[in-house]
Structure formats: structure tokens, C-alpha cells
Motif scaffolding. Structure first.
Motif, PDB file in Angstrom:
ATOM      1  N   ARG A  94     -14.965 -28.924   7.238  1.00 12.34           N
ATOM      2  CA  ARG A  94     -15.110 -29.554   5.911  1.00 12.34           C
ATOM      3  C   ARG A  94     -15.165 -28.490   4.812  1.00 12.34           C
ATOM      4  O   ARG A  94     -14.581 -28.657   3.754  1.00 12.34           O
ATOM      5  N   LEU A  95     -15.865 -27.395   5.095  1.00 13.81           N
ATOM      6  CA  LEU A  95     -15.930 -26.306   4.122  1.00 13.81           C
ATOM      7  C   LEU A  95     -14.553 -25.690   3.883  1.00 13.81           C
ATOM      8  O   LEU A  95     -14.192 -25.386   2.742  1.00 13.81           O
ATOM      9  N   VAL A  96     -13.785 -25.508   4.957  1.00 14.13           N
ATOM     10  CA  VAL A  96     -12.440 -24.944   4.814  1.00 14.13           C
ATOM     11  C   VAL A  96     -11.585 -25.840   3.930  1.00 14.13           C
ATOM     12  O   VAL A  96     -10.894 -25.355   3.019  1.00 14.13           O
ATOM     13  N   GLU A  97     -11.627 -27.133   4.162  1.00 15.06           N
ATOM     14  CA  GLU A  97     -10.835 -28.057   3.341  1.00 15.06           C
ATOM     15  C   GLU A  97     -11.263 -27.992   1.879  1.00 15.06           C
ATOM     16  O   GLU A  97     -10.427 -28.011   0.981  1.00 15.06           O
ATOM     17  N   SER A  98     -12.558 -27.887   1.644  1.00 14.16           N
ATOM     18  CA  SER A  98     -13.017 -27.800   0.256  1.00 14.16           C
ATOM     19  C   SER A  98     -12.629 -26.460  -0.376  1.00 14.16           C
ATOM     20  O   SER A  98     -12.264 -26.407  -1.552  1.00 14.16           O
TER      21      SER A  98
ATOM     22  N   ARG B 187      -6.598 -24.402  -4.643  1.00 13.05           N
ATOM     23  CA  ARG B 187      -5.507 -25.150  -5.290  1.00 13.05           C
ATOM     24  C   ARG B 187      -5.821 -25.360  -6.766  1.00 13.05           C
ATOM     25  O   ARG B 187      -4.964 -25.166  -7.636  1.00 13.05           O
ATOM     26  N   ALA B 188      -7.066 -25.724  -7.073  1.00 12.22           N
ATOM     27  CA  ALA B 188      -7.478 -25.916  -8.464  1.00 12.22           C
ATOM     28  C   ALA B 188      -7.422 -24.596  -9.229  1.00 12.22           C
ATOM     29  O   ALA B 188      -6.939 -24.550 -10.365  1.00 12.22           O
ATOM     30  N   LEU B 189      -7.892 -23.525  -8.610  1.00  8.00           N
ATOM     31  CA  LEU B 189      -7.855 -22.215  -9.258  1.00  8.00           C
ATOM     32  C   LEU B 189      -6.413 -21.778  -9.540  1.00  8.00           C
ATOM     33  O   LEU B 189      -6.123 -21.235 -10.610  1.00  8.00           O
ATOM     34  N   ASN B 190      -5.516 -22.019  -8.590  1.00  5.43           N
ATOM     35  CA  ASN B 190      -4.109 -21.674  -8.806  1.00  5.43           C
ATOM     36  C   ASN B 190      -3.558 -22.409 -10.025  1.00  5.43           C
ATOM     37  O   ASN B 190      -2.850 -21.821 -10.841  1.00  5.43           O
TER      38      ASN B 190
ATOM     39  N   GLY C 116      -0.041 -19.282   1.622  1.00  5.32           N
ATOM     40  CA  GLY C 116       0.459 -20.634   1.402  1.00  5.32           C
ATOM     41  C   GLY C 116      -0.496 -21.721   1.872  1.00  5.32           C
ATOM     42  O   GLY C 116      -0.076 -22.861   2.083  1.00  5.32           O
ATOM     43  N   ALA C 117      -1.751 -21.390   2.045  1.00  5.40           N
ATOM     44  CA  ALA C 117      -2.729 -22.366   2.541  1.00  5.40           C
ATOM     45  C   ALA C 117      -2.864 -23.570   1.623  1.00  5.40           C
ATOM     46  O   ALA C 117      -3.221 -24.659   2.067  1.00  5.40           O
ATOM     47  N   THR C 118      -2.556 -23.398   0.343  1.00  8.43           N
ATOM     48  CA  THR C 118      -2.748 -24.495  -0.607  1.00  8.43           C
ATOM     49  C   THR C 118      -1.531 -25.406  -0.723  1.00  8.43           C
ATOM     50  O   THR C 118      -1.603 -26.439  -1.394  1.00  8.43           O
ATOM     51  N   ILE C 119      -0.429 -25.055  -0.070  1.00  9.88           N
ATOM     52  CA  ILE C 119       0.777 -25.877  -0.157  1.00  9.88           C
ATOM     53  C   ILE C 119       0.499 -27.244   0.450  1.00  9.88           C
ATOM     54  O   ILE C 119       0.042 -27.362   1.580  1.00  9.88           O
ATOM     55  N   GLY C 120       0.769 -28.273  -0.328  1.00 10.53           N
ATOM     56  CA  GLY C 120       0.575 -29.639   0.130  1.00 10.53           C
ATOM     57  C   GLY C 120      -0.861 -30.128   0.068  1.00 10.53           C
ATOM     58  O   GLY C 120      -1.149 -31.248   0.464  1.00 10.53           O
ATOM     59  N   VAL C 121      -1.748 -29.306  -0.417  1.00 10.80           N
ATOM     60  CA  VAL C 121      -3.169 -29.674  -0.493  1.00 10.80           C
ATOM     61  C   VAL C 121      -3.463 -30.273  -1.865  1.00 10.80           C
ATOM     62  O   VAL C 121      -2.992 -29.777  -2.879  1.00 10.80           O
TER      63      VAL C 121
END
Length: 146
Positions: free
Chosen positions: A88-92, A98-101, A17-22
Motif C-alpha cells: 500500500r505504501l509503494v502504491e501511494s 506521479r503528482a510531483l512529476n 517509468g514506475a509512474t507510467i499508467g499510475v
């Protein structure tokens, strides 16, 4: 960067769920080329299906995003960056995920047509079954039902 910091960063990337809300990043440098990522994803997503002419473009984008994600992750895994750069790398990376999903959820246009055809066939079979079950089938009523 200290080992526990590196592990924290890697855990953040791999968290369920790392991409939730991102948000999808506006722009991102992918394989040396700046990409308007958010606009691209929303342009494709608006269509709900990928037209045959766009399929190659979307597949290429997904491949490049995966490659970029892997390269960024490896920089953290190999401890090549400072903690701040790692953040910064982690956020990117999470933005890329998120884009891939979003892109993975798209269906090719021909699958959409196939699904519609399948649904029409299912409805026809259901109607035939109901006709037979209710004794309204031409053959069943001629045989003298009672």
C-alpha cells in the motif's frame, strides 16, 4: 516482511517509468493533513503556468509531498511494516511521484512571458537577416548591389 519482499517493494518504487499508467491519488494524508491531491494537481495543471500568487502554494505542496514520500519510503527501507502495508505504501509513493512529476512540469508565469519575448526577438532578428540576405536592406540597396 521477508528481505526479498522488501527489496521487491523498493525496486518497484525506484523503477524507471514506475509512474507510467499510475493515477494520482484522489486524497492523501500529507504531513498529518488530508489533501485532495488529484483535484489540486488538476486545478494547477489546467493553467499550464503557475501564477505568481500560486507559486508559494505549489512550492509548499511539492515540499510536503517530497517529505511524505521520504517518510513512507523509510518505513519500507527500515522494515517497519508488513508486506501488505508495504504494498500500500509503494502504491501511494508511486502516486505521489506521479503528482510531483505533474507539478514539476509546470512553468512559472513569468517564464512564459520571457519565452514569448524571446521568441518575438528571435523573429525580429530572423527578419532582419533575411532582409540583408535578400538585399532588401535599405543600406545595402543604396550602395548599388551589382
Amino acid at each position: 516482511m521477508k528481505e526479498f519482499e522488501r527489496k521487491q517493494l523498493l525496486e518497484r518504487v525506484n523503477r524507471e517509468g514506475a509512474t507510467i499508467g499510475v493515477d494520482i491519488p484522489d486524497r492523501i494524508d500529507v504531513q498529518g493533513e488530508e489533501v485532495e491531491l488529484r483535484d489540486f494537481v488538476f486545478e494547477i495543471k489546467r493553467r499550464e503556468t503557475v501564477p505568481d500568487g500560486e507559486k508559494e502554494r505549489v512550492d509548499r505542496a511539492k515540499k510536503n509531498l517530497r517529505r511524505e514520500r521520504l517518510q513512507r519510503l523509510q518505513r519500507i527501507e527500515e522494515n517497519e511494516v508488513s508486506y501488505e502495508e508495504g504494498r500500500r505504501l509503494v502504491e501511494s509513493i508511486v502516486g505521489i511521484d506521479r503528482a510531483l512529476n505533474a507539478l514539476e512540469q509546470l512553468r512559472p508565469a513569468n517564464l512564459e512571458q520571457e519565452a514569448q519575448l524571446q521568441e518575438a526577438q528571435d523573429q525580429k532578428r530572423w527578419m532582419n537577416f533575411l532582409k540583408q540576405a535578400l538585399g532588401r536592406d535599405g543600406g545595402a540597396s543604396k550602395r548599388g548591389g551589382r
